[in-house]
Design a protein around this motif. Sequence first.
Motif, mmCIF file in Angstrom:
data_model
loop_
_atom_site.group_PDB
_atom_site.id
_atom_site.type_symbol
_atom_site.label_atom_id
_atom_site.label_comp_id
_atom_site.label_asym_id
_atom_site.label_seq_id
_atom_site.Cartn_x
_atom_site.Cartn_y
_atom_site.Cartn_z
ATOM 1 N N PRO A 229 -24.973 10.357 55.761
ATOM 2 C CA PRO A 229 -25.042 11.581 56.568
ATOM 3 C C PRO A 229 -25.882 12.640 55.867
ATOM 4 O O PRO A 229 -25.994 12.658 54.636
ATOM 5 C CB PRO A 229 -23.574 12.020 56.658
ATOM 6 C CG PRO A 229 -22.946 11.467 55.411
ATOM 7 C CD PRO A 229 -23.644 10.163 55.152
ATOM 8 N N LEU A 230 -26.482 13.500 56.651
ATOM 9 C CA LEU A 230 -27.177 14.646 56.080
ATOM 10 C C LEU A 230 -26.149 15.637 55.543
ATOM 11 O O LEU A 230 -25.041 15.755 56.090
ATOM 12 C CB LEU A 230 -28.049 15.324 57.136
ATOM 13 C CG LEU A 230 -29.205 14.487 57.691
ATOM 14 C CD1 LEU A 230 -29.925 15.253 58.798
ATOM 15 C CD2 LEU A 230 -30.186 14.089 56.596
ATOM 16 N N PRO A 231 -26.467 16.361 54.488
ATOM 17 C CA PRO A 231 -25.525 17.365 53.962
ATOM 18 C C PRO A 231 -25.148 18.381 55.039
ATOM 19 O O PRO A 231 -25.969 18.737 55.902
ATOM 20 C CB PRO A 231 -26.314 18.036 52.829
ATOM 21 C CG PRO A 231 -27.343 17.022 52.424
ATOM 22 C CD PRO A 231 -27.698 16.284 53.683
ATOM 23 N N ALA A 232 -23.905 18.845 54.989
ATOM 24 C CA ALA A 232 -23.409 19.765 56.011
ATOM 25 C C ALA A 232 -24.256 21.029 56.086
ATOM 26 O O ALA A 232 -24.536 21.547 57.180
ATOM 27 C CB ALA A 232 -21.946 20.116 55.721
ATOM 28 N N GLU A 233 -24.703 21.531 54.940
ATOM 29 C CA GLU A 233 -25.510 22.755 54.936
ATOM 30 C C GLU A 233 -26.858 22.521 55.611
ATOM 31 O O GLU A 233 -27.381 23.400 56.314
ATOM 32 C CB GLU A 233 -25.723 23.236 53.502
ATOM 33 C CG GLU A 233 -24.452 23.638 52.776
ATOM 34 C CD GLU A 233 -23.757 22.445 52.117
ATOM 35 O OE1 GLU A 233 -24.208 21.285 52.327
ATOM 36 O OE2 GLU A 233 -22.760 22.668 51.409
ATOM 37 N N LEU A 234 -27.426 21.338 55.422
ATOM 38 C CA LEU A 234 -28.694 21.018 56.073
ATOM 39 C C LEU A 234 -28.491 20.862 57.577
ATOM 40 O O LEU A 234 -29.318 21.338 58.372
ATOM 41 C CB LEU A 234 -29.282 19.734 55.476
ATOM 42 C CG LEU A 234 -30.566 19.204 56.128
ATOM 43 C CD1 LEU A 234 -31.676 20.249 56.115
ATOM 44 C CD2 LEU A 234 -31.027 17.926 55.425
ATOM 45 N N GLU A 235 -27.420 20.213 57.961
ATOM 46 C CA GLU A 235 -27.099 20.093 59.389
ATOM 47 C C GLU A 235 -26.991 21.477 60.022
ATOM 48 O O GLU A 235 -27.515 21.706 61.132
ATOM 49 C CB GLU A 235 -25.791 19.320 59.579
ATOM 50 C CG GLU A 235 -25.888 17.820 59.359
ATOM 51 C CD GLU A 235 -26.417 17.097 60.586
ATOM 52 O OE1 GLU A 235 -26.852 17.775 61.551
ATOM 53 O OE2 GLU A 235 -26.401 15.853 60.590
ATOM 54 N N ASN A 300 -31.425 11.606 53.227
ATOM 55 C CA ASN A 300 -31.736 10.516 54.164
ATOM 56 C C ASN A 300 -32.945 10.919 55.012
ATOM 57 O O ASN A 300 -32.822 11.625 56.007
ATOM 58 C CB ASN A 300 -30.511 10.244 55.040
ATOM 59 C CG ASN A 300 -30.756 9.130 56.057
ATOM 60 O OD1 ASN A 300 -31.870 8.686 56.284
ATOM 61 N ND2 ASN A 300 -29.670 8.675 56.666
ATOM 62 N N GLN A 301 -34.138 10.451 54.614
ATOM 63 C CA GLN A 301 -35.345 10.825 55.343
ATOM 64 C C GLN A 301 -35.366 10.221 56.740
ATOM 65 O O GLN A 301 -35.925 10.820 57.665
ATOM 66 C CB GLN A 301 -36.591 10.381 54.571
ATOM 67 C CG GLN A 301 -36.871 11.181 53.320
ATOM 68 C CD GLN A 301 -38.194 10.802 52.684
ATOM 69 O OE1 GLN A 301 -38.722 9.713 52.896
ATOM 70 N NE2 GLN A 301 -38.742 11.698 51.900
ATOM 71 N N GLN A 302 -34.791 9.051 56.908
ATOM 72 C CA GLN A 302 -34.790 8.438 58.237
ATOM 73 C C GLN A 302 -34.103 9.338 59.251
ATOM 74 O O GLN A 302 -34.584 9.505 60.377
ATOM 75 C CB GLN A 302 -34.101 7.065 58.179
ATOM 76 C CG GLN A 302 -34.845 6.050 57.324
ATOM 77 C CD GLN A 302 -34.092 4.745 57.187
ATOM 78 O OE1 GLN A 302 -33.265 4.388 58.031
ATOM 79 N NE2 GLN A 302 -34.345 4.013 56.116
ATOM 80 N N ALA A 303 -32.975 9.919 58.844
ATOM 81 C CA ALA A 303 -32.251 10.823 59.740
ATOM 82 C C ALA A 303 -32.961 12.162 59.862
ATOM 83 O O ALA A 303 -33.104 12.721 60.955
ATOM 84 C CB ALA A 303 -30.823 11.021 59.237
ATOM 85 N N LEU A 304 -33.437 12.678 58.736
ATOM 86 C CA LEU A 304 -34.043 14.015 58.743
ATOM 87 C C LEU A 304 -35.343 14.038 59.537
ATOM 88 O O LEU A 304 -35.589 14.975 60.315
ATOM 89 C CB LEU A 304 -34.297 14.483 57.312
ATOM 90 C CG LEU A 304 -34.991 15.840 57.146
ATOM 91 C CD1 LEU A 304 -34.219 16.945 57.855
ATOM 92 C CD2 LEU A 304 -35.177 16.165 55.670
#
Length: 413
Positions: A229-235, A300-304
Amino acid sequence: MRVLLSGYDSRGGVEPLVGLAVRLRELGAEVRVCAPPDEEFAERLAGVGVPLVPVGQSVRALVTAATPPSAADLPRRAAELTVAQLDAVAAAAEGCDALVATGLMPAAAAARSVAQKLGIRSVYATFQQLTLPSPHHPPLAYPGRPFPPEVTDNRVLWDLDAQSINALFGEALNTNRASIGLPPVDNVRDYVIGDQPWLATDPTLDPWQEPADLDVVQTGAWFLPDERPLPAELEAFLDAGTPPVYVGFGSMPMRTSTDVAQVAIEAIRAQGRRAVVARGWADLALIDDQDDCFAVGEVNQQALFGRVAAVVHHGGAGTTTTAARAGAPQVVVPQAGDQPYWAGRVADLGIGAAHDGPTPTTEPLSAALKTTLTPETRARATAVASAIRTDGTTVAAKLLLDAISRERPPMPA
């Protein structure tokens, strides 16, 4: 079945081995990876349960050293790497049925020599086609050994390439081959590449042209689906406004006279966009405390990349392919090696723009972003994304395991 994957390289050359290792394991093989001892590589492999056999010096320490390696120092460093690779691979390959050699030429040469000594199958794989001789493209010149500017015939250039590789690596390789009872090789490059190398790139992004002098097997790019998962702060940052522009240069130290982060952020702001800044080996940082920028480390670059308006990067094969798979338009600021090639492919495909030269400056970067952020470029990037193959690791894993099975003697009845 036991398989050793060997690659002395930066993150872009180690990450594909992670994907292949996991797929081989899913198909029933026991796998280990021989790679540099960098902490991030160890953590990445540990995270998927694949053993790392460390070899040589930290790549990050070499790349980011205050005094970068010089061209004159290349043969000495290659000799040291050859010795380290022979020792590590020889120990790691005991009991293995096959070896996949990737990465820097002297390291791959040592790995294939170990496989030859042990009598096990080995194959060379590359993550960009510019190491494979072809009449359709020139080779990459080694540092300190430029090709004569008057020579334009690709076949002649490839002959000169073989001579350069022999001059740089031949003595160290053959001295060490003699130490393990192997005869010398008179063409290091052709020995490493072999009769049927694998090209682990996507055919849409990196089409291999026939006819050529080699029987190349293009497997598709090697990726491990990233479920982190992406970090919560980045989300929270992503959700707080319009899609930002990602900027990061991976394993490139970005030795320039300009503040790369400042140039990039100013160019992104000039297009009315927010920014996600990846620290990377250049150690990029935010330039102020405005809330339109966010800094990330390992992510996770794929998600980002599926959440951003565009990706500004150095043009590594892995980053280029990850952005293309995500349908993200790209601006490539190529630094070295094969990166100008990938920049050209991005521009030729219409999925982004190539920055002119390795040093980003605000006006050219802003102009490249303006082109890249158009609806037309986004539509083209989306179309190309649908053509990118996703079965590269499966193709490669099955090829290798099928070859091992064919060579094994039949079980007694």
